[in-house]
Design an enzyme around this catalytic site. Sequence first.
Site, PDB file in Angstrom:
ATOM      1  N   ASP A  82       8.721 -22.959   7.050  1.00 14.38           N
ATOM      2  CA  ASP A  82       8.951 -23.156   8.394  1.00 14.38           C
ATOM      3  C   ASP A  82      10.620 -22.833   8.474  1.00 14.38           C
ATOM      4  O   ASP A  82      11.144 -23.873   8.122  1.00 14.38           O
ATOM      5  CB  ASP A  82       8.499 -24.699   8.814  1.00 14.38           C
ATOM      6  CG  ASP A  82       8.873 -24.573  10.346  1.00 14.38           C
ATOM      7  OD1 ASP A  82       9.887 -24.096  10.911  1.00 14.38           O
ATOM      8  OD2 ASP A  82       7.915 -25.072  11.157  1.00 14.38           O
ATOM      9  N   HIS A  83      11.116 -21.946   8.817  1.00 10.89           N
ATOM     10  CA  HIS A  83      12.492 -21.609   8.442  1.00 10.89           C
ATOM     11  C   HIS A  83      13.262 -22.492   9.254  1.00 10.89           C
ATOM     12  O   HIS A  83      14.548 -22.659   8.825  1.00 10.89           O
ATOM     13  CB  HIS A  83      12.891 -20.269   8.436  1.00 10.89           C
ATOM     14  CG  HIS A  83      12.891 -19.775   9.939  1.00 10.89           C
ATOM     15  ND1 HIS A  83      11.597 -18.921  10.448  1.00 10.89           N
ATOM     16  CD2 HIS A  83      13.773 -19.757  10.712  1.00 10.89           C
ATOM     17  CE1 HIS A  83      11.757 -18.555  11.753  1.00 10.89           C
ATOM     18  NE2 HIS A  83      13.250 -18.990  12.100  1.00 10.89           N
ATOM     19  N   HIS A 136       7.684 -24.808  14.545  1.00 12.44           N
ATOM     20  CA  HIS A 136       8.885 -25.241  14.646  1.00 12.44           C
ATOM     21  C   HIS A 136       9.392 -26.337  15.570  1.00 12.44           C
ATOM     22  O   HIS A 136       9.982 -27.379  14.931  1.00 12.44           O
ATOM     23  CB  HIS A 136       9.835 -24.021  14.974  1.00 12.44           C
ATOM     24  CG  HIS A 136       9.948 -22.749  14.477  1.00 12.44           C
ATOM     25  ND1 HIS A 136       9.681 -22.648  13.077  1.00 12.44           N
ATOM     26  CD2 HIS A 136       9.467 -21.509  14.944  1.00 12.44           C
ATOM     27  CE1 HIS A 136       9.033 -21.426  12.564  1.00 12.44           C
ATOM     28  NE2 HIS A 136       9.528 -20.859  13.845  1.00 12.44           N
TER      29      HIS A 136
HETATM   30  N1  LIG Z   1      10.447 -10.004  10.041  1.00  7.90           N
HETATM   31  C1  LIG Z   1      10.608 -11.322  10.018  1.00  7.90           C
HETATM   32  O1  LIG Z   1      11.806 -11.670  10.357  1.00  7.90           O
HETATM   33  C2  LIG Z   1       9.818 -12.432   9.953  1.00  7.90           C
HETATM   34  C3  LIG Z   1      10.010 -13.965  10.343  1.00  7.90           C
HETATM   35  C4  LIG Z   1       9.402 -14.864  10.195  1.00  7.90           C
HETATM   36  C5  LIG Z   1       7.889 -14.693   9.667  1.00  7.90           C
HETATM   37  N2  LIG Z   1       7.839 -13.330   9.431  1.00  7.90           N
HETATM   38  C6  LIG Z   1       6.093 -13.105   8.887  1.00  7.90           C
HETATM   39  O2  LIG Z   1       6.252 -12.477   7.735  1.00  7.90           O
HETATM   40  C7  LIG Z   1       5.074 -11.412   7.588  1.00  7.90           C
HETATM   41  C8  LIG Z   1       5.779 -10.007   7.152  1.00  7.90           C
HETATM   42  O3  LIG Z   1       6.676  -9.652   8.106  1.00  7.90           O
HETATM   43  P1  LIG Z   1       7.282  -8.383   8.239  1.00  7.90           P
HETATM   44  O4  LIG Z   1       8.122  -8.289   9.487  1.00  7.90           O
HETATM   45  O5  LIG Z   1       8.176  -8.268   7.073  1.00  7.90           O
HETATM   46  O6  LIG Z   1       6.127  -7.318   8.405  1.00  7.90           O
HETATM   47  P2  LIG Z   1       6.309  -5.799   8.188  1.00  7.90           P
HETATM   48  O7  LIG Z   1       7.566  -5.071   8.336  1.00  7.90           O
HETATM   49  O8  LIG Z   1       5.255  -5.082   9.051  1.00  7.90           O
HETATM   50  O9  LIG Z   1       5.773  -5.409   6.574  1.00  7.90           O
HETATM   51  C9  LIG Z   1       4.533  -5.526   6.033  1.00  7.90           C
HETATM   52  C10 LIG Z   1       4.383  -5.336   4.448  1.00  7.90           C
HETATM   53  O10 LIG Z   1       3.157  -5.309   4.072  1.00  7.90           O
HETATM   54  C11 LIG Z   1       2.782  -4.242   3.474  1.00  7.90           C
HETATM   55  N3  LIG Z   1       1.523  -3.712   3.688  1.00  7.90           N
HETATM   56  C12 LIG Z   1       0.618  -3.759   4.808  1.00  7.90           C
HETATM   57  N4  LIG Z   1      -0.531  -3.463   4.265  1.00  7.90           N
HETATM   58  C13 LIG Z   1      -0.700  -3.604   2.934  1.00  7.90           C
HETATM   59  C14 LIG Z   1      -1.767  -3.065   1.987  1.00  7.90           C
HETATM   60  N5  LIG Z   1      -2.758  -2.822   2.506  1.00  7.90           N
HETATM   61  N6  LIG Z   1      -1.430  -3.107   0.823  1.00  7.90           N
HETATM   62  C15 LIG Z   1      -0.090  -3.403   0.548  1.00  7.90           C
HETATM   63  N7  LIG Z   1       0.663  -3.585   1.232  1.00  7.90           N
HETATM   64  C16 LIG Z   1       0.725  -3.736   2.613  1.00  7.90           C
HETATM   65  C17 LIG Z   1       3.606  -3.052   3.902  1.00  7.90           C
HETATM   66  O11 LIG Z   1       3.834  -2.273   3.021  1.00  7.90           O
HETATM   67  P3  LIG Z   1       4.001  -0.658   3.247  1.00  7.90           P
HETATM   68  O12 LIG Z   1       5.359  -0.316   3.788  1.00  7.90           O
HETATM   69  O13 LIG Z   1       4.040   0.047   1.837  1.00  7.90           O
HETATM   70  O14 LIG Z   1       2.920  -0.097   4.014  1.00  7.90           O
HETATM   71  C18 LIG Z   1       5.140  -3.848   4.148  1.00  7.90           C
HETATM   72  O15 LIG Z   1       5.833  -4.004   3.088  1.00  7.90           O
HETATM   73  C19 LIG Z   1       4.450 -11.693   8.693  1.00  7.90           C
HETATM   74  O16 LIG Z   1       3.389 -12.657   8.433  1.00  7.90           O
HETATM   75  C20 LIG Z   1       5.445 -12.168   9.682  1.00  7.90           C
HETATM   76  O17 LIG Z   1       4.659 -13.060  10.696  1.00  7.90           O
HETATM   77  C21 LIG Z   1       8.466 -12.242   9.626  1.00  7.90           C
END
Ligand SMILES: NC(=O)c1ccc[n+]([C@@H]2O[C@H](COP(=O)([O-])OP(=O)(O)OC[C@H]3O[C@@H](n4cnc5c(N)ncnc54)[C@H](OP(=O)(O)O)[C@@H]3O)[C@@H](O)[C@H]2O)c1
Lengths: 353, 510
Positions: free
Chosen positions: B194-195, B258
Site C-alpha cells: 500500500d504505497h 489507502h
Molecule cells: N501503473 C501504476 O502506477 C500502478 C500503481 C499502483 C498499482 N498498480 C497495479 O499494478 C499492476 C500493473 O500495472 P501496470 O500499470 O504496470 O500495468 P500494464 O502497464 O498494463 O502492464 C501489464 C504487464 O503485464 C504483462 N502481461 C499481461 N498479460 C500477460 C500474460 N498473459 N503473460 C505475461 N505477461 C503479461 C504485460 O506484458 P506485455 O507487455 O509483454 O504484454 C505488462 O508487462 C496492476 O494491478 C495495477 O493496478 C499500477
Amino acid sequence: MTDSENMALGTPVEVANIEKELYKLWEADEARTNASLMNFAVYSEEKGSLAKNSDIVRKITREHACRAILVGIDKQAKEKTVSAWITAHCHLAHGQKSVCCEQIAFHLTGRSTGRFRNTIFANLQSDLPLILWWQGDLSNMFSEGLYRRINRLVIDSSDWKNPIDSFKLMSEAWGDKKSLVIQDLAWTRTYNYRLAVAALYDDPMAAESLPTTQKIKVVANPKHRFSALLMVAWYCDLAGWQPSQDLVDDGDLNGSYRFEKKNGELVDVEVKYDDESMPISKFEVISDSVEICISRNKGDDLLHHLLKCSKHTLDTHGQADSIDGAELVTNQLSRGGKNSLYKRIFPKFLDLV
Amino acid sequence: MSNPFREDLVSRSRPESCTVVIFGATGDLTHRKLIPALYNLAIDGELPSNVKIVGFARRDKSDEVFREGLKELNKDVSRSGHNDEIWNDFEQTVHYHQSEFQDLDGYKRLADRLDAIDTERGSKGNRLFYIASAPEFFDDILQNLKDAGLNNAAKGAWARVIVEKPFGTDLATAQHLNQVVNNTFEEKDTYRIDHYLGKETAQNIMVLRFANAIFEPLWNSRYIEQIQITCSEHLGMEGGRGGYYDTAGAMRDMVQNHLLQLLSLVAMEPPTDLSADGVRDEKVKVIRSLRQWDTPELVAENVVRAQYTAGHIHGKSVVGYCEEDRVDPESNTEAYVAVRCMVDTWRWSGVPFYVRMGKRLPKKATEISVHFKSAPNVLFNAIPGASDEGNVLVIRIQPDEGISLRMVSKLPGTSLRLEPVKMDFHYSTSFGKGSPEAYERLLLDSMAGDATLFARRDEVEEAWKFVDHIEQAWHAEENQPPMAEFTAGSWGPEEAEDLLAKDGNTWRRL
Ligand SMILES: NC(=O)c1ccc[n+]([C@@H]2O[C@H](COP(=O)([O-])OP(=O)(O)OC[C@H]3O[C@@H](n4cnc5c(N)ncnc54)[C@H](OP(=O)(O)O)[C@@H]3O)[C@@H](O)[C@H]2O)c1
C-alpha cells in the site's frame, strides 16, 4: 575588510540592533518564508574567512534551513572592534516559494575577540539546536563555557597544523560533556568508502573470508592522512582486531601497522601516501580466498567497487564523497546521528596517529 | 555470516542481497516506479550489492532492448536524476525473461535461470517476487510459482512475494486471493503493498503521536470533536483509466486500502513495540472496531456517493463522469464517496471520522485534519462575535507534505478581536532535501524482511468487510441509496455537506 568582502556580507548593522534589523528585512518582502531548523555558527581565525564562509553557508542553506552566525576573528589587530552585517540566503522551493535563511556575520578584532562566545549566544534562535563549525585548530578560545552549550561540533582535523594539541582539547571536551557530538570532516570523507566496504561484505563469500584477512593496503593523499587512519581504525575495530604489541610505524611518512585477530594471527596494514592521490584513492583487503578493492581515480566522483573470489567477480561503481567542504558539511548535517562509532574508534585512531 | 561493517551506517533493518523477479515487467508500474526506485537506491548506496533484477513478461525482448526502454523512462522520472555511468553498472544487473503468465514451462526456465544467477555470483538464493500484473493473473502466477518450486527457498535463504493493489474486489475475492497467496507463500513472506504507507508523512503519523508527549493525552473523545481524511484529485479518467476505474469506483480504489490505512494509523492505540506485528495488531483492531453500515438505511444515512457532471477545472472545461472515455454511459460507479465512520472503542466513542475521496475536485491533496473541541464558552469565547472554532491539527500527506496547527490569536489593535492563525511546518522547505519515493522504502523493507509498512491479511479482509456492506447496498436490487451529482471542479455534492451538517460539522476547506 575589503569592499567586496563587505558586500558579500550584506547590510552593516549596529550590534545592538541586530534583531530589529532582521525583522525589517523580513517585513520588506512578504513573498518569502523564513525557515530555520537550527542555529549554525561558523568560527574562523583566518583572514578573509567571512566572505568565503558566507558563500559556503549560502550553499548549505539550500538543504538545511538555519539561522547562520558567522564569526571572523582577528586576534592580532591592535584596535578593539566588533562589526556586524545581516543578510538572507534565499532559494526557490519547487520553483515557487522563496525560502530564506537569515545570516548574521561578526568581525571581532583585538581584545574584543574574547567576546565572541557571548556574541554567538546573544544571537541564537531559542530552542533550536546549536551546531558550531570550528575551522582550523582548536585554540584557547575553544573553552568549556562554549562547548557546554553546543549540540554538535563540526571540525576538520585534516586542516590542523598542530593536531596533537587539538585532539587533546577535543578529548577533554568529550570528557567534560559526554553528549557532545563531534563530526570530523576527515571522518565524513570516508563515508562512501565505508559504505562500499559494508556493501561488499554483504556478499556471503566476502563475509566468510573476513577471518582469513592477511593484509590491508591504503593509498591516500598526505593531506588526508587522518582520513586514511580513521578508515583503518574503523575497519579493524569492526573486524574485532586489536592493535598489536609490535605495532610498527617506520617513521617514514608512509605507515605500516599491525593488528592482532582474536585467534592471535597478525594482519599487516600498509598506508602509502601520494601527492597526486584523491583524499583516499584505494582501500584494498586481501584474504585467502577473496580480494576486495575500492578505488577512486583522480578527478572522479565515483568509487570503483571490486570483489574477486574463486566463484565470481563483482565490479560496480558507487558514489564517492565530495571534495567540496560545503557539500561535505551538508551531507554530514543530513545524516545527523550521534556519531558514536567515531567516538568509539577514536582511541584506536589516536594510537595510529 | 553477519556483516559487522554495517554498524551505524543505517538505522533500519538491513536489506539483504537477493534477486528481484518482476511479473509484468514491460508495464507502466515497472517503468515508472519500480526500476527508478531500485536505481535511486543504487545511487544512494542503499541497495545491497549483488541484487539482480529479472523482468518477466510476454513480449519477446532481448536484455538490451528491455534495458534501453527502462533507461529512457528513468531519465524522465528518476528522483535524483540519471547518471550514465551508474546506470551502466545498474543495468548489468537487469535481465529479461520472456514467458506467458499461464505457461508453467516459462517458470521452470525461470527457476533454472535464477539458479544459474546464484551460482554465478555465489549468492545463497534469496528471491523477491514482485507481482506487478493485473489482478486476474495473480492466481496463475502464484500457482505456477508453486508448481515450479520457486516458493521454496534454498536452505538459509528466503523467498518472498510482493503483491500490488488491487487486492481483491470484495471480501470473497480478497479471501480467495489470500488463500492462493498463502497456499504458495507463508504470511510472513507475503508483502501487500500500500504505497501510501511508504510516504514520509504517513510514517510520521506514528512519530508525531508517540514521540511527542503533548499530543497523546489529547488524542481521544474528550478533546477531539471529529477527524476528517480527504483525498481529492483534480484528474478525471485521462489516459484510458476509465476502463479500470468504472469497474472499481472510489470506494474500492482508494477508501478500502489507502484511506482506511491512514484512519487506522490515526486511531490506533500505542503498540507494545515497533515490530511489524506489534504495529499491525493495533491497526487491525481499529478496522475491526468500525461500526458496520450493514443495512441500506444505514448506508443512506452515513455514506454519500456521487458522480461529477461537466464543469471546469483549472480554467478548462471537462466532461461529466458518464461521458468519460471508456466509462459506461449508464454507469452506476461512484467517482466520489464520503463516509461517516464511527470507531467503537473507548478512546473514540462518539467521535466521527469523515473520510472522503473524489475525482475532479478543485485540487490534488491528501490530508488528515484533527478537529479539537472548542474552548468553553466563557472568557474570550463569550465575547460577541468571537469565533468558536477549535484548534485543528492538519497532517498533509501529499503533495506539500507537512503539519500545521490552527489556533486562535488576538488581532493587533486596541480592541479585542480574535482570529485563527496557522503554525505551519513544511517538509520540503524545512528539510530541504526531497523524501525518497514510497516504493524505495517499501522495496528495501521487503528485502530486509520488515513488514511494518505492508498490509496484513486480516487488515485487508476486515477493510473489505466494512466496504462490502456499503457496496452491497449500492448494488442491491431495491432500496438503493441514491447516486448524487456535483459539478466537476467543485468540492463535491450537497449531500456530502448534509452528511456533516447532521452532526453540526462542516468539511474543512482545503
Ligand atoms: N501503473 C501504476 O502506477 C500502478 C500503481 C499502483 C498499482 N498498480 C497495479 O499494478 C499492476 C500493473 O500495472 P501496470 O500499470 O504496470 O500495468 P500494464 O502497464 O498494463 O502492464 C501489464 C504487464 O503485464 C504483462 N502481461 C499481461 N498479460 C500477460 C500474460 N498473459 N503473460 C505475461 N505477461 C503479461 C504485460 O506484458 P506485455 O507487455 O509483454 O504484454 C505488462 O508487462 C496492476 O494491478 C495495477 O493496478 C499500477
